[in-house]
Design a protein around this motif. Structure first.
Motif, short mmCIF file in Angstrom:
data_model
loop_
_atom_site.label_atom_id
_atom_site.label_comp_id
_atom_site.label_asym_id
_atom_site.label_seq_id
_atom_site.Cartn_x
_atom_site.Cartn_y
_atom_site.Cartn_z
N LEU A 159 0.99 -1.51 -0.06
CA LEU A 159 -0.01 0.37 0.21
C LEU A 159 0.80 0.98 0.34
N CYS A 160 1.78 0.98 0.80
CA CYS A 160 2.86 2.09 0.77
C CYS A 160 3.72 2.67 0.48
N PRO A 161 4.68 1.60 -0.50
CA PRO A 161 6.10 1.86 -1.00
C PRO A 161 7.04 2.58 -0.64
N MET A 162 6.64 3.42 -0.64
CA MET A 162 7.42 4.77 0.29
C MET A 162 7.64 4.70 1.34
N HIS A 163 7.18 3.98 2.65
CA HIS A 163 6.80 4.28 4.03
C HIS A 163 8.07 3.90 4.64
N ALA A 164 8.50 4.10 5.35
CA ALA A 164 9.36 3.96 7.10
C ALA A 164 8.63 4.34 8.19
N VAL A 165 8.74 2.57 8.46
CA VAL A 165 8.41 2.76 10.64
C VAL A 165 9.55 2.86 11.25
N LEU A 166 9.33 3.77 12.21
CA LEU A 166 10.56 4.09 13.54
C LEU A 166 10.00 3.58 14.49
N ASP A 167 11.01 2.97 15.02
CA ASP A 167 10.93 2.68 16.18
C ASP A 167 10.68 4.53 17.53
N GLU A 168 10.45 3.69 19.14
CA GLU A 168 10.95 5.69 19.87
C GLU A 168 11.77 6.10 20.08
N THR A 169 13.13 5.32 19.07
CA THR A 169 14.37 6.35 19.62
C THR A 169 14.74 6.60 17.82
N GLY A 170 13.94 6.76 16.93
CA GLY A 170 13.84 7.25 15.65
C GLY A 170 15.02 6.86 14.71
N HIS A 171 14.54 5.56 15.03
CA HIS A 171 15.62 4.48 13.96
C HIS A 171 14.36 3.90 13.32
N ILE A 172 14.63 3.37 11.76
CA ILE A 172 14.56 2.77 11.18
C ILE A 172 13.64 1.34 11.33
N ARG A 173 13.31 0.89 11.57
CA ARG A 173 12.52 -0.24 11.97
C ARG A 173 12.58 -1.14 10.47
N GLN A 174 12.13 -0.61 9.31
CA GLN A 174 10.93 -1.04 8.28
C GLN A 174 11.26 0.19 7.52
N ALA A 175 11.34 0.00 5.57
CA ALA A 175 11.43 0.59 4.67
C ALA A 175 10.78 0.28 4.28
N GLY A 176 9.80 1.22 3.01
CA GLY A 176 9.31 0.10 1.99
C GLY A 176 10.46 -0.20 0.54
N PRO A 177 10.16 -0.87 -0.34
CA PRO A 177 10.90 -0.99 -1.34
C PRO A 177 11.45 0.08 -2.32
N THR A 178 10.56 1.28 -2.53
CA THR A 178 10.69 1.85 -3.19
C THR A 178 11.91 2.65 -2.82
N LEU A 179 11.68 3.27 -1.08
CA LEU A 179 12.84 4.12 -0.10
C LEU A 179 14.46 3.65 -0.50
N HIS A 180 14.39 2.58 -0.90
CA HIS A 180 15.41 1.48 -0.98
C HIS A 180 16.08 1.69 -1.98
#
Length: 335
Positions: free
Chosen positions: A12-33
């Motif tokens: 649904l969101c190939p340019m997303h980034a999932v952040l944890d509470e410290t602001g680090h990227i836990r998961q990134a969408g394929p296009t963002l890579h």
């Protein structure tokens, strides 16, 4: 099989980034890579991306305070592609940031070699790109068509002003040049030339021989005139030369003499001699606004005075009572 939330976000969101509470990227969408040369997972979001609007966002708490607002973001390295983003808190100190290219989508597609699979199925970016490409193709086709049409118009105008046999200007071109000279107020002169004995060449040797002679005469006139002069064939064996900014009687007499002398030389056609001569009448514009057709008439009168005087010679129109007595084959008269 139930899909995991991570897989759903990728689709649904190939340019997303999932952040944890410290602001680090836990998961990134394929296009963002595709946008970053470095690995995104595990990297601090604000070290990879710069939030330049709103300002002073340099920590995860500040980032969470932007929830629901449009973020203006760009990569800190590489191409520094500008992005648009929106953040949604997960309620546990982390967040999901969804990004898009906005109006920079065309640059991004070019810079990162993106395809339709790099966008969400509901994203209108690809449709917009197709429209842009279609418009670009249509504009290219339109420019190409306009270029061809302009070329065709120029060619048609050139044909309309050109004598097909000799390649000289025709009567229409002569009229246009004279009207332009009169409007500009520049002085000019006209030399009206008629071939003597041309009918005999046609009658005894055929029209092909006559055409050969006409082409030879055209070359002589082109040789003896300047690039800015206009040489026109205005009848079967009649020619007019327009000399812009040339009114010297001595110079015109020299030109007329040379043209007559060269035309009198026999022209060979299929082993036989074609002999013609030329009678010339010359008229010089006297005042600004001179009627071009009146000037042609005066040159015509001088021409037939030359014929009556014995042909193969030239005569000037004196601008008052009629043709004057200046005639010959060599330079005569005064400046």
């Amino acid at each position: 099989m139930t899909r995991l939330p991570e897989e759903m976000l990728h689709n649904l969101c190939p340019m997303h980034a999932v952040l944890d509470e410290t602001g680090h990227i836990r998961q990134a969408g394929p296009t963002l890579h595709k946008l970053s040369l470095d690995r995104l997972e595990g990297a601090r979001f604000l070290e990879v991306f710069e939030v330049y609007r709103p300002r002073a966002v340099d920590s995860m708490p500040q980032l969470l305070q932007t929830e629901g607002r449009k973020l203006h973001i760009r990569l800190r390295g590489g191409v520094r592609t500008p992005l648009k983003g929106v953040l949604v808190s997960d309620g546990q100190g982390g967040a999901v940031v969804n990004l898009s290219f906005g109006i920079a989508v065309m640059d991004a597609v070019r810079d990162y070699a993106l395809t339709s699979t790099d966008f969400a199925p509901t994203d209108l970016a690809i449709e917009m790109l197709y429209l842009v490409e279609a418009k670009s193709a249509a504009m290219d086709a339109s420019r190409s068509l306009n270029t061809r049409l302009q070329g065709a118009m120029v060619a048609a105008e050139e044909r309309a002003f050109t004598d097909t046999l000799t390649g000289l200007r025709n009567r229409r071109a002569m009229d246009s040049v004279m009207e332009r000279l009169v409007r500009s107020g520049h002085a000019f002169s006209i030399m009206h030339i008629d071939l003597d004995f041309f009918k005999q060449v046609n009658d005894t040797m055929g029209h092909a021989a006559g055409d050969h002679v006409l082409k030879h005469v055209a070359r002589v006139m082109n040789d003896e005139t300047r690039a800015e002069d206009t040489v026109a064939r205005v009848g079967g064996d009649e020619f007019v030369i327009i000399f812009g900014n040339l009114t010297s009687r001595r110079r015109l007499a020299e030109l007329a003499g040379r043209i007559i002398e060269r035309i009198e030389k026999p022209v060979m056609y299929e082993g036989r001699e074609c002999r013609v001569s030329a009678s010339v009448g010359i008229a010089i514009s006297q005042v600004h606004g001179q009627d071009p057709f009146e000037l042609i008439e005066r040159a015509d009168q001088a021409l037939y005075a030359s014929k009556r005087a014995g042909r193969a010679q030239f005569r000037f129109y004196d601008g008052s009572d009629g043709p004057d007595e200046t005639l010959g084959k060599v330079a005569v008269g005064n400046e």
